[in-house]
Motif scaffolding. Structure first.
Motif, short mmCIF file in Angstrom:
data_model
loop_
_atom_site.label_atom_id
_atom_site.label_comp_id
_atom_site.label_asym_id
_atom_site.label_seq_id
_atom_site.Cartn_x
_atom_site.Cartn_y
_atom_site.Cartn_z
N TRP A 298 0.92 -1.25 0.06
CA TRP A 298 -0.17 -0.30 0.04
C TRP A 298 1.08 1.13 -0.13
CZ3 TRP A 298 -5.28 0.17 -0.30
CH2 TRP A 298 -5.90 -0.81 -0.22
N VAL A 299 0.30 2.06 -0.70
CA VAL A 299 1.27 3.55 -0.77
C VAL A 299 0.20 4.65 -0.76
CG1 VAL A 299 3.21 2.69 -2.35
CG2 VAL A 299 1.33 3.74 -3.26
N THR A 300 0.62 5.65 -0.03
CA THR A 300 -0.24 6.66 0.19
C THR A 300 0.37 8.07 -0.64
OG1 THR A 300 -0.92 6.14 2.21
CG2 THR A 300 -1.28 8.57 1.58
N LEU A 301 -0.26 8.56 -1.49
CA LEU A 301 0.37 9.52 -2.63
C LEU A 301 -0.67 10.69 -2.28
CD1 LEU A 301 1.17 7.51 -5.51
CD2 LEU A 301 2.64 8.35 -4.06
N LYS A 302 0.15 12.05 -2.44
CA LYS A 302 -0.71 13.27 -2.86
C LYS A 302 -0.78 13.58 -4.12
CE LYS A 302 -0.62 17.02 0.06
NZ LYS A 302 0.29 18.25 0.65
N LEU B 223 -4.65 11.10 -11.18
CA LEU B 223 -5.72 10.11 -10.64
C LEU B 223 -6.39 9.66 -11.89
CD1 LEU B 223 -6.56 8.60 -8.34
CD2 LEU B 223 -8.23 10.54 -7.98
N ARG B 224 -6.79 10.44 -12.78
CA ARG B 224 -7.51 9.91 -14.10
C ARG B 224 -6.28 9.12 -15.00
NH1 ARG B 224 -10.42 14.62 -17.23
NH2 ARG B 224 -10.85 13.05 -18.56
N GLY C 146 -3.44 2.22 -14.59
CA GLY C 146 -3.36 1.42 -13.57
C GLY C 146 -2.03 1.93 -12.78
N ILE C 147 -1.81 1.84 -11.60
CA ILE C 147 -0.81 2.46 -10.64
C ILE C 147 0.53 2.02 -10.96
CG2 ILE C 147 -1.23 0.92 -8.59
CD1 ILE C 147 -0.31 4.58 -8.47
N TYR C 148 0.73 0.54 -11.14
CA TYR C 148 2.07 0.02 -11.41
C TYR C 148 2.46 0.39 -12.71
CZ TYR C 148 5.57 -3.29 -11.05
OH TYR C 148 7.09 -3.77 -11.34
N ALA C 149 1.79 0.52 -13.77
CA ALA C 149 2.27 0.90 -14.98
C ALA C 149 2.58 2.32 -15.11
CB ALA C 149 1.05 0.54 -16.00
#
Length: 86
Positions: free
Chosen positions: A46-50, A56-57, A63-66
């Motif tokens: 899990w990672v928390t990002l600002k 985000l779109r 996808g987050i990893y890509a």
């Protein structure tokens, strides 16, 4: 806390409020930042990002990893260590 997106690097910019009589006063345009928690299934973390809403779109699209891999390849520092799963 600074108003800077961790992924895109968007930050506040300055401009003018222009009234009906065309008077100009300084103002700030701040990006729409949200603190968001993401799960990366490839690394099981899990990672928390600002992040800004535009980032985000893009995360929803790729996808987050890509997206993190794409930014790493470009040389951006995201502040996320992508560890490998055994």
């Amino acid at each position: 806390m600074s108003k800077v997106c961790q992924l895109t690097g968007k930050r506040p910019i300055s401009g003018n409020n222009v009234s009906h009589s065309n008077r100009k006063t300084k103002r700030r345009f701040v990006p729409n930042l949200q603190k968001k928690r993401f799960y990366i299934p490839e690394t099981e973390q899990w990672v928390t990002l600002k992040v800004s809403m535009s980032a985000l779109r893009t995360i929803n699209k790729l996808g987050i990893y890509a997206y993190l891999k794409k930014l790493e390849a470009k040389g951006h520092d995201t502040g996320v260590k992508l560890k490998k799963v055994k």
